[in-house]
Design an enzyme around this catalytic site. Structure first.
Site, PDB file in Angstrom:
ATOM      1  N   HIS A 192       0.824  -1.215   0.000  1.00 40.45           N
ATOM      2  CA  HIS A 192       0.000   0.000   0.000  1.00 40.45           C
ATOM      3  C   HIS A 192       0.853   1.258   0.000  1.00 40.45           C
ATOM      4  O   HIS A 192       0.576   2.214  -0.738  1.00 40.45           O
ATOM      5  CB  HIS A 192      -0.925   0.002   1.223  1.00 40.45           C
ATOM      6  N   THR A 239      10.457   6.193   5.149  1.00 35.10           N
ATOM      7  CA  THR A 239       9.220   6.475   5.881  1.00 35.10           C
ATOM      8  C   THR A 239       8.647   5.179   6.442  1.00 35.10           C
ATOM      9  O   THR A 239       7.470   5.129   6.791  1.00 35.10           O
ATOM     10  CB  THR A 239       8.183   7.151   4.964  1.00 35.10           C
ATOM     11  N   HIS A 266       8.516  10.717  12.785  1.00 35.06           N
ATOM     12  CA  HIS A 266       7.578   9.620  12.505  1.00 35.06           C
ATOM     13  C   HIS A 266       6.160  10.157  12.263  1.00 35.06           C
ATOM     14  O   HIS A 266       5.195   9.723  12.891  1.00 35.06           O
ATOM     15  CB  HIS A 266       7.568   8.611  13.652  1.00 35.06           C
ATOM     16  N   ARG A 326      10.459   1.929   8.695  1.00 35.20           N
ATOM     17  CA  ARG A 326      10.867   1.640  10.060  1.00 35.20           C
ATOM     18  C   ARG A 326      12.329   2.018  10.252  1.00 35.20           C
ATOM     19  O   ARG A 326      13.189   1.687   9.435  1.00 35.20           O
ATOM     20  CB  ARG A 326      10.652   0.150  10.401  1.00 35.20           C
ATOM     21  N   ASP A 349      10.246  -6.159  -4.673  1.00 32.43           N
ATOM     22  CA  ASP A 349       9.441  -6.741  -3.599  1.00 32.43           C
ATOM     23  C   ASP A 349       9.672  -8.245  -3.600  1.00 32.43           C
ATOM     24  O   ASP A 349       9.907  -8.849  -4.656  1.00 32.43           O
ATOM     25  CB  ASP A 349       7.952  -6.433  -3.835  1.00 32.43           C
ATOM     26  N   GLU A 378      14.512   5.227  17.727  1.00 32.06           N
ATOM     27  CA  GLU A 378      13.171   5.514  18.261  1.00 32.06           C
ATOM     28  C   GLU A 378      12.789   4.519  19.341  1.00 32.06           C
ATOM     29  O   GLU A 378      13.154   3.337  19.281  1.00 32.06           O
ATOM     30  CB  GLU A 378      12.124   5.383  17.151  1.00 32.06           C
ATOM     31  N   ASP A 436      11.993   9.886   8.067  1.00 31.22           N
ATOM     32  CA  ASP A 436      10.861  10.131   8.967  1.00 31.22           C
ATOM     33  C   ASP A 436      10.954   9.229  10.186  1.00 31.22           C
ATOM     34  O   ASP A 436      10.244   9.434  11.161  1.00 31.22           O
ATOM     35  CB  ASP A 436       9.540   9.888   8.226  1.00 31.22           C
TER      36      ASP A 436
END
Length: 313
Positions: free
Chosen positions: A149, A225, A286, A227, A169, A256, A251
């Site tokens: 997505h 954007t 994030h 992980r 992919d 984190e 991002d």
């Protein structure tokens, strides 16, 4: 059916479930110990990332039928244990994919045109035109790793630019009119911009390391954007120093907290300090999928999926 809300979300999630007849239980002011004391009586839980859904949690939640993650990633859940116990996992990647795609594009355009660096310099009184001469996205090859997505949403945002878009992919046959699926070898040979849109798995953790970066034929721009732990910060800093990575838009960060709410330490590791000093690095906390619109979309997607999989009548 009792649904425990561990994290606070858009109010439409609560109100729509209530209208449909589900019993909502407020848990977003409770700590883990308090949540474990009441989850055994619940049929479902709605989460973001505040609480780790591990085996101890699932052993306690004996009546649990589903876990609904208001977002895309399921890395805060022990997926194998949930499957073992017959607990269905529900996520909503389609709810914030547009936001992520637009944010990734914003990071890329800012990097190519030195917008953040030029803005900082101008505010300090420096009018630096030649030093901030940019590069056009037109004519470049953008490579997307992970074409679900999020990756598809990013590719869609690129349709107005005269650039080639390729994707890699692990699933075959996912390419479409917006991106041509290629082998990893062709990806390394062609990509000039690399954008990550992968979940955190054993295969993707620390995936972007020195060996990975040096596999590209071109010097690259890196966008993440997805992980933070997919990128080894120290290796990225080294590649920025050598020019193998021309710039990075991040991002998410390796350091984190697992809840995504803050960095692990107020005294950052040396690699992060070095990253923060780079004027060709753009950082955001994030928030790629964190728009006002996506907050409501995520909530509505979760409601629809709960109703579809666990109807009351």
């Amino acid at each position: 059916m009792k649904i425990l809300h561990i994290d606070q979300n858009h109010p439409v999630l609560w109100s729509e479930l209530q209208l449909l007849g589900y019993e909502n239980i407020q848990g977003y002011t409770l700590d883990r110990k308090q949540i474990l004391s009441i989850v055994g009586d619940c049929d479902g839980v709605v989460i973001r990332s505040r609480i780790l859904i591990d085996r101890a949690f699932l052993d306690t939640a004996k009546n649990l039928k589903f876990i609904a993650r208001v977002g895309a990633g399921l890395d805060a859940i022990d997926i194998d244990c949930a499957a073992e116990k017959g607990v269905q996992l529900i996520s909503a990647p389609e709810g914030n994919s547009t936001a992520v795609g637009e944010h990734a594009l914003g990071l890329l355009l800012s990097l190519l045109n030195n917008l953040n660096r030029a803005d900082r310099a101008l505010r300090q009184g420096f009018w630096q035109r030649e030093a901030n001469r940019g590069h056009e996205l037109s004519g470049q090859t953008v490579g997307i790793i992970g074409y679900g997505h999020m990756g598809k949403a990013f590719a869609k945002t690129l349709r107005g630019f005269d650039c080639q878009v390729i994707c890699y992919d692990i699933e075959p046959g996912v390419g479409d009119e917006n991106a041509r699926q290629v082998s990893l070898e062709e990806f390394f040979a062609q990509a000039q911009v690399v954008s990550l849109h992968t979940p955190l798995t054993p295969e993707t953790e620390s995936m972007v390391n020195t060996a990975f970066i040096n596999s590209f034929s071109h010097n690259i721009y890196l966008i993440n954007t997805a992980r933070g732990r997919s990128v080894v910060t120290a290796d990225l800093v080294q590649a920025l120093n050598t020019g193998k990575v021309l710039g990075a838009g991040l991002d998410v960060l390796e350091y984190e907290h697992s809840s995504f709410e803050n960095l692990l330490s107020q005294d950052p590791p040396q690699a992060l300090k070095a990253l923060l000093d780079k004027d060709n690095v753009i950082l955001s906390p994030h928030i790629a999928g964190w728009t006002h619109q996506s907050k409501e979309k995520l909530a509505r997607v979760i409601v629809a999926k709960i109703q579809n999989h666990f109807p009351l009548n």
